[in-house]
Scaffold this active site. Structure first.
Site, mmCIF file in Angstrom:
data_model
loop_
_atom_site.group_PDB
_atom_site.id
_atom_site.type_symbol
_atom_site.label_atom_id
_atom_site.label_comp_id
_atom_site.label_asym_id
_atom_site.label_seq_id
_atom_site.Cartn_x
_atom_site.Cartn_y
_atom_site.Cartn_z
ATOM 1 C CG PHE A 1 -0.857 -1.395 -2.109
ATOM 2 C CD1 PHE A 1 -1.082 -1.231 -3.466
ATOM 3 C CD2 PHE A 1 -0.865 -0.274 -1.290
ATOM 4 C CE1 PHE A 1 -1.294 0.032 -4.009
ATOM 5 C CE2 PHE A 1 -1.074 0.992 -1.818
ATOM 6 C CZ PHE A 1 -1.293 1.148 -3.183
ATOM 7 C CE LYS A 2 -6.518 -10.475 -1.668
ATOM 8 N NZ LYS A 2 -7.848 -10.686 -2.266
ATOM 9 C CB ILE A 3 1.621 -8.448 -0.269
ATOM 10 C CG1 ILE A 3 1.679 -6.987 -0.734
ATOM 11 C CG2 ILE A 3 2.965 -9.127 -0.425
ATOM 12 C CD1 ILE A 3 2.514 -6.102 0.181
#
Length: 397
Positions: free
Chosen positions: A193-195
């Site tokens: 999950f790209k944060i």
């Protein structure tokens, strides 16, 4: 992998016009985080394809062969016509990808968006805002699920950048996305999950990683971001080498960048070096990804880093350059556990980062570039919502 290259996705796209196909040049970023397969497993298809004389024809190695033995070389910004030459090994699903899919309605991915917009769970929610958030989550997950069938590596899913300064909001959003993936039977080990690497984003990464959810922190432009992310246990951090270089050419006033320039170093490469050495010297699990690579020399200077996101034109140049048997050994890892062990850090750099020290250490380059990156994500997300508002419900609902 070869079977996936002949899926309905490819046959449908081959019938589209060349103009339509290239609408996804900047929308499809399949190969951002290749985090499972090793270079020697990932790249035989690259070396065996295309109409160039290669090591298979001459018995010689190419520069691509040589560099791939030191770092995972991942194709950047893949368009469908390039799959045969540079097959993607992992994927990223994002707002920009959703926009690109909706501009090519005959793609296989279009059915994934239609399935998301037909979801009865979303339709039954009370407010239009909740409905739109649900549709957005489902669309990302359905497209990500289709991507996971086409690539051997993990799929990274963009987390809404409007939540970048809300730790609890990020955690809730990731839980919602993971639930959407679980409903279509995509296992969590296939997902990242790209944060955005704000302090709140890094804290969200800490919470999620403790739950066994893998995170990918992006827009890292300073050492404090990299070190804090490593301390939080992030699975991957992504540093944009070329963007820091570009900033340094047009701005002044950032002490870290000016220090690198005084040493005769490229600011982006210097940050990757320091982050890599910190991660490896102090035993953090984080993998380091170098992006915004501009030329072959960047690749050579980054050898040893975990992943190098490499533009297709640079890949092509590496593939076309043949090395003699005695030359291939001249390619050496600039970064290694040995170099990390010998690297010296200041006491300030070895601190346990908190929000105050983190904010104080963020220089003008990282503040500006992080903001620009997040603004881009936010604008794309708003465009997706506007588009979904116009096309929902789809004809079959």
């Amino acid at each position: 992998m070869s079977s996936s290259l002949h899926s309905p996705l490819y046959s449908s796209l081959s019938s589209s016009s060349a103009l339509q196909g290239r609408k996804l040049i900047n929308a499809v970023n399949f190969a951002k985080p290749n985090l499972i397969f090793k270079p020697r497993r990932s790249f035989p298809l690259i070396r065996a394809s295309a109409g160039f004389s290669s090591s298979l024809d001459t018995g010689l190695s190419t520069e691509l062969d040589a560099v791939a033995s030191h770092s995972e070389i991942v194709p950047d910004t893949v368009i469908f016509d390039d799959f045969e030459k540079f097959p993607p090994t992992a994927g990223t699903v994002s707002s920009s990808l959703l926009l690109g899919i909706c501009s090519l309605p005959d793609t296989k991915f279009k059915s994934a968006v239609d399935r998301a917009l037909s979801d009865s769970e979303c339709y039954g929610l009370e407010s239009s805002d909740l409905q739109m958030s649900c549709f957005f989550n489902k669309a990302l997950a359905h497209v990500g699920g289709d991507l996971a069938k086409l690539v051997p590596g993990r799929v990274s899913t963009e987390v809404d950048a409007r939540l970048a300064y809300d730790t609890h909001g990020i955690v809730r959003k990731v839980h919602d996305l993971l639930k959407a993936y679980t409903e279509i039977e995509v296992p969590p080990e296939r997902l990242l999950f790209k944060i955005p690497a704000t302090w709140q984003g890094i804290e969200a990464s800490r919470v999620l990683e403790a739950e066994g959810i893998q995170t990918h922190l992006t827009f890292v432009y300073s050492f404090c971001q990299a070190a804090a992310a490593a301390q939080a246990g992030a699975s991957v951090i992504q540093i944009f080498v070329g963007r820091l270089r570009d900033w340094s050419r047009n701005h002044t006033g950032d002490s870290d960048i000016e220090s690198a320039l005084r040493r005769g170093e490229d600011p982006g490469l210097a940050l990757v070096t320091k982050a890599y050495n910190y991660i490896h010297k102090y035993g953090h699990k984080t993998k380091l990804m170098a992006a915004a690579v501009r030329n072959k020399q960047d690749v050579f200077n980054l050898l040893g880093v975990d992943y190098i996101i490499t533009p297709l034109k640079v890949l092509q140049s590496l593939k076309e350059s043949v090395t003699l048997p005695d030359e291939k050994y001249s390619f050496t890892s600039r970064l290694s556990p040995q170099s990390a062990a010998a690297f010296n850090f200041t006491q300030d750099e070895l601190q346990k980062w908190d929000q105050y020290s983190f904010s104080s250490a963020m220089g003008p380059a990282s503040v500006e570039l992080l903001t620009i990156g997040m603004d881009g994500y936010i604008n794309q997300a708003k465009r997706v919502e506007e588009l979904f508002g116009k096309i929902w419900p789809p004809p079959n609902v």
